[in-house]
Design a protein around this motif. Structure first.
Motif, mmCIF file in Angstrom:
data_model
loop_
_atom_site.group_PDB
_atom_site.id
_atom_site.type_symbol
_atom_site.label_atom_id
_atom_site.label_comp_id
_atom_site.label_asym_id
_atom_site.label_seq_id
_atom_site.Cartn_x
_atom_site.Cartn_y
_atom_site.Cartn_z
ATOM 1 N N TYR A 114 36.066 8.486 34.017
ATOM 2 C CA TYR A 114 37.231 9.363 34.339
ATOM 3 C C TYR A 114 38.409 8.311 34.770
ATOM 4 C CZ TYR A 114 35.405 9.208 39.012
ATOM 5 O OH TYR A 114 34.781 8.934 40.468
ATOM 6 N N LYS A 137 25.943 18.303 34.461
ATOM 7 C CA LYS A 137 26.844 17.259 34.988
ATOM 8 C C LYS A 137 27.038 17.297 36.572
ATOM 9 C CE LYS A 137 29.426 16.643 30.682
ATOM 10 N NZ LYS A 137 30.703 16.537 30.271
ATOM 11 N N MET A 145 41.472 10.542 43.005
ATOM 12 C CA MET A 145 41.773 11.404 41.822
ATOM 13 C C MET A 145 42.470 12.728 42.318
ATOM 14 S SD MET A 145 40.823 9.447 39.421
ATOM 15 C CE MET A 145 40.899 10.596 38.053
ATOM 16 N N THR A 149 35.987 15.911 39.105
ATOM 17 C CA THR A 149 35.794 15.689 37.706
ATOM 18 C C THR A 149 34.147 15.722 37.754
ATOM 19 O OG1 THR A 149 36.074 13.921 36.271
ATOM 20 C CG2 THR A 149 35.832 13.234 38.473
ATOM 21 N N THR A 150 33.604 15.241 36.709
ATOM 22 C CA THR A 150 32.158 15.105 36.454
ATOM 23 C C THR A 150 31.634 13.805 35.961
ATOM 24 O OG1 THR A 150 32.425 16.076 34.088
ATOM 25 C CG2 THR A 150 32.504 17.903 36.107
ATOM 26 N N LEU A 151 30.377 13.587 36.063
ATOM 27 C CA LEU A 151 29.764 12.595 35.398
ATOM 28 C C LEU A 151 28.322 13.068 35.168
ATOM 29 C CD1 LEU A 151 30.540 9.651 37.738
ATOM 30 C CD2 LEU A 151 31.286 9.789 35.672
ATOM 31 N N GLU A 155 25.790 8.588 33.135
ATOM 32 C CA GLU A 155 26.850 8.165 33.651
ATOM 33 C C GLU A 155 26.859 7.754 35.113
ATOM 34 O OE1 GLU A 155 29.967 9.829 30.658
ATOM 35 O OE2 GLU A 155 29.782 10.838 32.178
#
Length: 334
Positions: A114, A137, A145, A149-151, A155
């Motif tokens: 990201y 996720k 940030m 968000t996500t991973l 990841e």
């Protein structure tokens, strides 16, 4: 699994993670207060440690030290774990999430998908919070940030087990116990005194002396290393200052904000005055970065060696300013 966690953007990752975890647990602690109590401000030149084929210049305490110092000084306890096996690291993370416990992670930046591509380089001391998992996720609160968000599993594993200097080894950390009230007043004084000692350290690579050492080296690099390598090394100083975390100028601004907040809390007008002086020093660091970047991008109007001398002189002036500043700061909390 989704924990009711509030994401707050910050200037620097480790400070932001600590502040957000503290707020999640009911303590309204700002990022500057974390940074100041944790004695995060520093300057250190580490010639034997290379990042991107250039010696490391750091403007902050070593990764993890800010939280360790902050915790000890305000009276909280934290737990840290590292792992050899990624599967074990994943199990421990999922266990905490199942217990409604958001956790801090140390990760590598290069494979953080990201991040904008220009900010993804080999640096393994970035910090973020994982606060849940949805649709296979992980939910990520990265303080630098604007939004969460996500991973994916793969990841997240990749950045948790990044290789190289400061390899995180799946590093996970979180607070485990808190006092009824944080001992902020005493913690502030301890944090300030520690920073003053660090910046006045009688060694050539640390604090004010470290800044002077770098200034001398900048003058020598073009002849000793060649212009190409001299520019690469100069670029490293600026990159560590401006792009990795918040660096020299940015950390000075955070520290100035800390002194202003601390001055009001302690009813110490001298700290409030010194906060403005610290901000001005931050401006001088930014001026140095601008001039140095013009050199390694070949936009300087000065002749060959003169341009290196000019930025070296800027650094020497900053060193003199900081030497006087930390003497006054030490006296203000004596």
């Amino acid at each position: 699994m989704k924990i009711d966690f509030t994401h707050n953007q910050s200037a620097h990752c480790e400070n932001g993670v600590i502040s957000n975890l503290m707020k999640h647990n009911g303590f309204q602690i700002s990022e500057p207060m974390v940074f100041g109590i944790g004695s995060g401000l520093l300057f250190c030149y580490i010639p034997f440690l290379k990042v991107n084929y250039a010696p490391v210049v750091t403007y902050r305490a070593m990764p993890g030290q800010i939280f360790n110092r902050f915790a000890k000084r305000v009276g909280i306890k934290i737990k840290r774990e590292k792992f050899k096996n990624p599967k074990t690291a994943k199990v421990r993370l999922d266990e905490n999430l199942a217990k409604n416990n958001p956790v801090g992670l140390q990760v590598g930046v290069y494979n953080l998908m990201y991040f904008p591509e220009e900010y993804r380089f080999h640096f393994n001391a970035h910090n973020l919070v994982v606060f849940g998992k949805e649709d296979k996720k992980y939910l990520i609160s990265d303080p630098v940030m604007e939004n969460v968000t996500t991973l994916t599993d793969k990841e997240l594993e990749k950045v948790r087990f990044a290789k190289g200097a400061f390899a995180p080894k799946g590093h996970i950390y979180y607070p485990t116990s808190f006092p009824e009230k944080l001992a902020l007043e005493k913690a502030i004084i301890k944090g300030i005194k520690h920073t003053c000692r660090d910046m006045a350290a009688p060694v050539p690579y640390v604090g004010v002396n470290g800044i002077k050492t770098i200034a001398k080296l900048i003058r020598k690099w073009p002849k000793k290393k060649g212009v190409k390598k001299a520019n690469h090394y100069l670029g490293q100083i600026v990159r560590m200052q401006e792009e990795i975390g918040t660096g020299g100028g940015g950390f000075r601004y955070i520290y100035g904000a800390f002194l202003q907040e601390a001055g009001k809390l302690l009813n110490n007008e001298e700290l409030v005055k010194l906060s403005s002086e610290m901000t001005e020093i931050g401006d001088q660091w930014r001026d140095f970065a601008l001039e140095a970047s013009r050199i390694y991008k070949n936009r300087s109007n000065n002749t060959a060696l003169d341009k290196y001398d000019a930025v070296a002189t800027q650094l020497e002036a900053i060193a003199d300013k900081e030497k006087m500043f930390f003497k006054k700061l030490k006296k203000a909390v004596a």
